[in-house]
Enzyme design. Structure first.
Site, PDB file in Angstrom:
ATOM      1  CG  ASN A  57     110.518 111.625  74.311  1.00 45.50           C
ATOM      2  OD1 ASN A  57     109.789 110.889  74.947  1.00 45.50           O
ATOM      3  ND2 ASN A  57     110.510 111.640  73.005  1.00 45.50           N
ATOM      4  N   GLY A  58     110.052 114.551  72.584  1.00 45.71           N
ATOM      5  CA  GLY A  58     108.771 115.081  72.114  1.00 45.71           C
ATOM      6  C   GLY A  58     109.010 116.015  70.955  1.00 45.71           C
TER       7      GLY A  58
ATOM      8  CD  GLU B 248     103.044  92.297  62.709  1.00 42.31           C
ATOM      9  OE1 GLU B 248     102.631  93.351  62.221  1.00 42.31           O
ATOM     10  OE2 GLU B 248     103.880  92.250  63.630  1.00 42.31           O
TER      11      GLU B 248
ATOM     12  NE  ARG C 252     111.447 106.597  74.880  1.00 43.37           N
ATOM     13  CZ  ARG C 252     110.133 106.545  74.907  1.00 43.37           C
ATOM     14  NH1 ARG C 252     109.545 105.410  75.215  1.00 43.37           N
ATOM     15  NH2 ARG C 252     109.392 107.585  74.655  1.00 43.37           N
TER      16      ARG C 252
ATOM     17  CE  LYS D 182     107.537  92.684  63.276  1.00 43.49           C
ATOM     18  NZ  LYS D 182     106.413  93.266  63.910  1.00 43.49           N
TER      19      LYS D 182
ATOM     20  CD1 TRP E 174     114.469 107.196  65.663  1.00 42.78           C
ATOM     21  CD2 TRP E 174     113.148 108.962  65.308  1.00 42.78           C
ATOM     22  NE1 TRP E 174     113.751 106.974  64.513  1.00 42.78           N
ATOM     23  CE2 TRP E 174     112.937 108.029  64.265  1.00 42.78           C
ATOM     24  CE3 TRP E 174     112.428 110.164  65.291  1.00 42.78           C
ATOM     25  CZ2 TRP E 174     112.032 108.251  63.237  1.00 42.78           C
ATOM     26  CZ3 TRP E 174     111.529 110.385  64.250  1.00 42.78           C
ATOM     27  CH2 TRP E 174     111.340 109.427  63.241  1.00 42.78           C
TER      28      TRP E 174
ATOM     29  CB  CYS F  20     114.010 111.228  72.199  1.00 42.13           C
ATOM     30  SG  CYS F  20     114.403 112.054  70.664  1.00 42.13           S
TER      31      CYS F  20
ATOM     32  CE  LYS G  68     108.657  97.623  71.662  1.00 40.95           C
ATOM     33  NZ  LYS G  68     108.247  96.960  70.415  1.00 40.95           N
TER      34      LYS G  68
ATOM     35  CD  GLU H 206     109.185  96.166  62.137  1.00 31.71           C
ATOM     36  OE1 GLU H 206     109.123  97.328  62.532  1.00 31.71           O
ATOM     37  OE2 GLU H 206     108.452  95.264  62.577  1.00 31.71           O
TER      38      GLU H 206
ATOM     39  CG  HIS I 198      92.669  93.897  40.246  1.00 28.72           C
ATOM     40  ND1 HIS I 198      91.883  93.911  39.124  1.00 28.72           N
ATOM     41  CD2 HIS I 198      92.039  93.087  41.131  1.00 28.72           C
ATOM     42  CE1 HIS I 198      90.807  93.168  39.318  1.00 28.72           C
ATOM     43  NE2 HIS I 198      90.880  92.642  40.535  1.00 28.72           N
TER      44      HIS I 198
HETATM   45  C1  G6P Z   1     106.366 101.527  65.974  1.00 30.42           C
HETATM   46  C2  G6P Z   1     106.816 100.140  66.402  1.00 30.42           C
HETATM   47  C3  G6P Z   1     105.779  99.103  65.989  1.00 30.42           C
HETATM   48  C4  G6P Z   1     104.424  99.461  66.562  1.00 30.42           C
HETATM   49  C5  G6P Z   1     104.009 100.877  66.182  1.00 30.42           C
HETATM   50  C6  G6P Z   1     102.818 101.323  66.990  1.00 30.42           C
HETATM   51  O1  G6P Z   1     106.388 101.625  64.591  1.00 30.42           O
HETATM   52  O2  G6P Z   1     108.069  99.826  65.833  1.00 30.42           O
HETATM   53  O3  G6P Z   1     106.175  97.836  66.452  1.00 30.42           O
HETATM   54  O4  G6P Z   1     103.470  98.557  66.079  1.00 30.42           O
HETATM   55  O5  G6P Z   1     105.065 101.805  66.479  1.00 30.42           O
HETATM   56  O6  G6P Z   1     103.219 101.428  68.329  1.00 30.42           O
HETATM   57  P1  G6P Z   1     102.306 101.189  69.572  1.00 30.42           P
HETATM   58  O7  G6P Z   1     103.204 101.412  70.744  1.00 30.42           O
HETATM   59  O8  G6P Z   1     101.215 102.206  69.483  1.00 30.42           O
HETATM   60  O9  G6P Z   1     101.785  99.804  69.503  1.00 30.42           O
END
Ligand code: G6P
Length: 622
Positions: free
Chosen positions: A112-113, A495, A27, A499, A76, A2, A617, A502, A518
């Protein structure tokens, strides 16, 4: 999750609010809304589901709403499905407005929260005659403000303070009171909020990019603090209602830094910014050929006292920890545990009191990471944060703060923040190694020279991105992708896999290559895409064997290795080479083709790369 914005000043509020929200869509983006008022007129509330463009269309880019004081929100969903009713702003009355949008309510607000005890508060308010039209926790908190405002016949700040004492959870809350025209009241706990000031204008937002085209001068409101905003003026208060003094801070990055700058997507722009931000971050901690954390307050004595390291983070930041642990162990000879913040905060893990807890976070606001940091502090451990957003909660609360200089990262899928976090982690591991005597100054200097080559080597990888674009278009219909590797290559696979899934919505998994046999290998069938990462000399043969095993079961193999390992082409169907570099730092290069692969597959599938479905994010809820 949010995003909130607010404006009071001489201009029309709605276009400014919409512009701010457009910078905060990362957000959350399932619905959005505005409340705007003109002088003592009632506030008009307009909401729309879906992306912000729907709200823009509905309000004629804001020009359909008249007034120079207003608040806005992009959502969100946490409590209640994404819908117009659940969208913010919420009001103290029985609905969010008449056909015209004007609301009779005494209090209207955005949040937001998350309010953890909202059900108990809702029951109490129902007993006092309040009715609820939405499923949100925000409607509860707005009605609670209204309840205290009327019950005690106090002003907005006292009503907010009473509310803050009663609610549990996190909030960046913005409210307007019918009786207080041209004023916005805000309260904050554990959710980000900044307040900007320019000539006769005052702005509020969850994050700096939302207001950067209007002002570079901001106040950071503290936890458990409130503020009264009027045109060009802010007064801050603590929970007792006493005024608090704050310093105005100048933001050093430009509005353009948060724009796409000619790239089709923020993600591609941010991938291309990596050489520069890696260099900037390196320069912040390496002075005259020596690693220097003195600006962080981390002394040699401090380092000597640490018996082990706990790295705690979420998402990609956790993947940085997974890669960094190998470097810490090898160069500093320190025992390292890498923990997911959401697990760490609740497990009853015996922690060495002389351990160092390293939290990694781009936003500095991730709820689980922040809670883990607090948990570590409450147990008496020292905490060090590797964080990107200046003034964020994690940055404010950690004992030592190492900023990454990635600049604003807008794409939900992180790239440049991840890469700068890795650089800080390398430097920290090396510094610890030198101080602890496990890494000689000479070897350390050699490693620094290797790290210095990373920006230029990434440039060369980016120059060759068309091959990946071609490969991505060929494989954009894949159903499952497996990333395999060992050691640092495994961490990079994690990672790469994130990527991929997501932003392209293709199922993918990363496995430590030795684990394949396994269980996972039973999923490999004709044409399954397996991406083998083998940049670590000592592990190359082992990973190759695992790749061969996959090929024998019909896998289509993509290999990712270091220049010189051309024999990989005998086994793999498609190979990407990274420039040679010391093994410890290979992850900084090998992650780049995987970022590009995820990006191009998402583009080929016609998806919204920067705003993938269901994700946000900055994850400020548990
Ligand atoms: C979300 C973002 C990721 C990020 C993660 C942790 O899932 O989409 O890209 O790695 O949060 O966020 P931070 O702000 O703590 O790195």
């Amino acid at each position: 999750m949010c995003g909130i914005v607010g404006f009071v000043g001489n201009q029309q509020a709605a276009p400014i609010l919409l512009n701010g929200l457009s910078k905060l869509e990362y957000r959350g983006y399932d619905s959005a809304g505005l409340a705007v008022r003109s002088g003592s007129e009632l506030a008009e509330v307009v909401k729309a589901t879906g992306k912000l463009k729907n709200l823009r269309e509905k309000t004629n880019d804001g020009y359909a709403l008249s007034g120079n004081c207003g608040i806005g929100h992009t959502r969100w969903a946490t409590h209640g499905v994404p819908s117009k009713t659940n969208a913010h702003p919420h009001v103290s009355g029985n609905c969010t407005g008449s056909a015209s949008g004007a609301v009779e309510s005494d209090v209207v607000g955005v949040h937001n929260g998350i309010i953890e005890n909202y059900q108990e508060l809702k029951d109490k308010l129902i007993r006092h005659g309040y009715q609820f039209y939405s499923d949100t926790d925000t409607e509860v908190v707005i009605k609670l403000v209204d309840y205290y405002y009327k019950k005690y016949k106090v002003g907005p700040i006292d009503a907010l303070a009473k509310t803050m004492v009663r609610v549990r959870g996190s909030y960046a809350l913005e409210v307007m009171f019918k009786d207080y025209p041209d004023e916005i009241y805000v309260a904050r706990k554990d959710s980000p909020m900044i307040i900007g000031i320019a000539d006769g204008e005052t702005y509020v937002a969850s994050d700096v990019p939302a207001i950067l085209s209007y002002t570079k001068h901001v106040y950071y409101i503290g936890n458990n603090e409130m503020a009264k905003l009027s045109a060009g003026n802010v007064v801050f208060y603590n929970l007792d209602g006493d005024e608090v003094e704050k310093d105005l801070v100048e933001i050093t990055f430009s509005a353009e830094a948060a724009e796409k700058g000619g790239y089709e997507h923020f993600m591609l722009k941010e991938i291309h910014e990596q050489p520069k931000v890696i260099q900037d971050t390196y320069n912040a901690y390496v002075k005259d050929g020596d690693i220097d954390f003195s600006n962080v307050g981390l002394t040699a004595e401090d380092i000597q006292a640490f018996s082990n390291v706990y790295i705690v983070a979420c998402g990609s930041a956790w993947h940085v920890g997974m890669a960094a642990q190998y470097v810490f162990e090898d160069l500093a000879n320190l025992p390292v545990r890498v923990e997911l913040a959401s697990e760490f905060r609740y497990r009853k893990m015996p922690l060495a009191s002389d351990g160092l807890v390293v939290v990694i976070s781009q936003s500095g606001e991730t709820a689980d990471t922040l809670a883990a940091l607090r948990e570590a502090k409450s147990k008496g451990l020292k905490t060090l944060a590797i964080v990107n957003v200046v003034g964020s909660s994690i940055a404010r609360e950690a004992d030592y703060v190492c900023y990454t200089l990635a600049g604003p990262e807008i794409s939900v899928a992180t790239t440049k923040a991840y890469s700068t976090q890795l650089i800080v982690a390398y430097l920290l591991a090396m510094k610890m190694g030198v101080v602890r005597g496990t890494l000689s100054q000479d070897v350390c200097s050699g490693y620094l020279k290797e790290i210095e080559t990373i920006p230029q080597k990434i440039e060369s990888l980016l120059a060759d991105k068309e091959r990946l674009q071609w490969f991505a278009s060929k494989y954009s219909n894949a159903h499952d992708v497996f990333f395999v590797g060992r050691g640092i290559d495994y961490a990079i696979g994690l990672e790469g896999s994130l990527k991929m899934k997501e932003i392209s919505y293709i199922h993918s998994e990363a496995y430590a290559a030795g684990e394949l046999k396994h269980g996972t290998i039973s999923l490999i069938e004709d044409g399954t895409l397996v991406i083998g990462i083998a940049t670590q000399k000592e592990l190359y043969e082992k990973t190759m064997s695992n790749m061969v095993e996959c090929k024998a079961r019909g896998a289509y193999l993509m290999g990712l290795t270091t220049s010189g390992h051309y024999a990989m082409e005998d086994t793999a169907d498609f190979v990407i080479y990274i420039p040679t570099i010391d093994d410890h730092f290979a992850g900084s290069l090998s992650v780049v083709p995987l970022q590009l692969l995820g990006y191009y597959i998402s583009v080929s599938r016609g998806l919204d790369v920067d705003k993938p479905r269901n994700l946000a994010k900055s994850v400020t809820v548990e």
